[in-house]
Design an enzyme around this catalytic site. Sequence first.
Site, PDB file in Angstrom:
ATOM      1  N   LYS A   1      -9.863 -11.376  -1.973  1.00  0.00           N
ATOM      2  CA  LYS A   1      -9.002 -11.234  -2.231  1.00  0.00           C
ATOM      3  C   LYS A   1      -8.187 -11.950  -2.846  1.00  0.00           C
ATOM      4  O   LYS A   1      -8.968 -13.341  -3.320  1.00  0.00           O
ATOM      5  CB  LYS A   1      -8.191 -10.926  -0.456  1.00  0.00           C
ATOM      6  CG  LYS A   1      -6.792 -10.069  -0.744  1.00  0.00           C
ATOM      7  CD  LYS A   1      -7.279  -8.387  -0.709  1.00  0.00           C
ATOM      8  CE  LYS A   1      -5.875  -7.697  -0.523  1.00  0.00           C
ATOM      9  NZ  LYS A   1      -5.944  -6.529  -0.816  1.00  0.00           N
TER      10      LYS A   1
ATOM     11  N   GLY B   1       7.880   0.421   3.266  1.00  0.00           N
ATOM     12  CA  GLY B   1       8.038   0.019   2.385  1.00  0.00           C
ATOM     13  C   GLY B   1       7.727   1.681   0.852  1.00  0.00           C
ATOM     14  O   GLY B   1       6.837   1.536   2.097  1.00  0.00           O
TER      15      GLY B   1
ATOM     16  N   ALA C   1       2.029   2.622  -2.391  1.00  0.00           N
ATOM     17  CA  ALA C   1       1.695   3.488  -0.936  1.00  0.00           C
ATOM     18  C   ALA C   1       2.463   4.110  -0.289  1.00  0.00           C
ATOM     19  O   ALA C   1       2.022   5.447   0.504  1.00  0.00           O
ATOM     20  CB  ALA C   1       0.307   2.401   0.291  1.00  0.00           C
TER      21      ALA C   1
END
Length: 410
Positions: free
Chosen positions: A103, A213, A217
């Site tokens: 990451k 959120g 996504a």
Amino acid sequence: MANPFEAALQQLDTAAGYIGIDTNALARLQKPMRELHVSIPVRMDDGSLKVFEGYRVQYDDSRGPFKGGIRFHPQTDIHEVRALAFWMTFKCATVGIPYGGAKGGMTVDPKSLSERELEQLSRGWARAMSKFIGPHTDIPAPDVYTTPQIMAWMMDEYSQAVGVYSPAVITGKPLDVGGSQGRGIATAFGGMVVTEAVSKKLGLKNPRVAVQGFGNAGATYAQMCFKKGWKVVALSDSKGGIYNADGLDVDAVTKHKQSTRSVVGFPCAQAVSNEELFALDCDIVVPAALEGVITPEVAKTIRAKLVVELANGPTLPEADKILFQNNITLAPDILANAGGVTTSYFEWVQNLANYYWTEEEVLNKLTPIMERATEDVWQQAQQHKTDLRTGAYIHATGRIVASMKSRGRI
Ligand code: NAD
């Protein structure tokens, strides 16, 4: 509160309590293989020079090249990036794609930068990392607040550094520079395959859904629920949330967000905080923002029957225990949001072959992988009488340890 990496290690420890993980493998899996910490100077529009901190954690590459996104966020630090790299390692193994885990990150509020400053910063990250990433060593991708445009700048910078056009160095690119059809919706699409498979097992029909959120996504997932005719009762973003027990018109919320930059203030909805969203009366709750939001206190308030982790690391280990005791099923991040990296894998395969697939072909390849992984994880959890997260870790660890053994690493 434990930092995200300490919380991540606890998840592995829990799995180790159910199966005898080789002690050498466990020792290797408790530490990242390599961490890069770079400073990136950017000439700002006002003529001043600002130096940003950037990271890449290459966690484990036993199963293939390192793979994982890059996050641009003001709270990003090495602990967060290390945890995210750890989760990538187990995620790729859960769905069985031939990658290790990594990451990247940058401590920055990208919303405060002009387009030119953002480009300089993105190119600076790719330049600083160019000796350590590559199509067969480490392949980055987007994550929170990084976009296909940023991937294109990074791909271009890397290609210039090595002198070879190299689309396979990074995934999540725009279609005109080697991006894959379906990549934009892949995380949500994969999450939906998992949601449907688990809902079927739980006997959940026409669920009411709350999503925290509203980015790549979360917004795409909410739109998919809405198209299916499921009621999306609550949505939120970094500025706050909205609730309507009769269901929100997600297409109208999307337009509202496009024009005002937030879901907040959407008409015909009640305001709720990001924390209150979890306690609402609904069947499925979907964290799709940042980690650590389902604390033990929040877990106690959850009334939904199913939690689908589109975000990475949203649930703390103590909260996991509470959900399991309360008979609330949780589809863990390393399964539920793996549609994104799986489609990144497809993008990489297409780049290496220089041969491109239709969206239908991509989604037809993605669906069986997500279904198979869900079934594998479910079976492990049943067999060990544990939750799906631990089932996923048991399943993934078996694959990682097998590769370590074959390579003579342990
Ligand atoms: P994004 O940048 O597109 O969206 C992030 C969303 O989170 C935005 O709506 C933002 O407003 C909201 N947000 C930020 N801070 C918040 C806060 N404090 N409270 C509530 N909401 C907040 O990012 P994304 O790509 O959708 O990623 C979201 C999560 O999904 C992350 O955990 C990421 O690691 C995970 N994920 C994304 C992908 C992918 O392909 N995009 C793949 C796997 C996992």
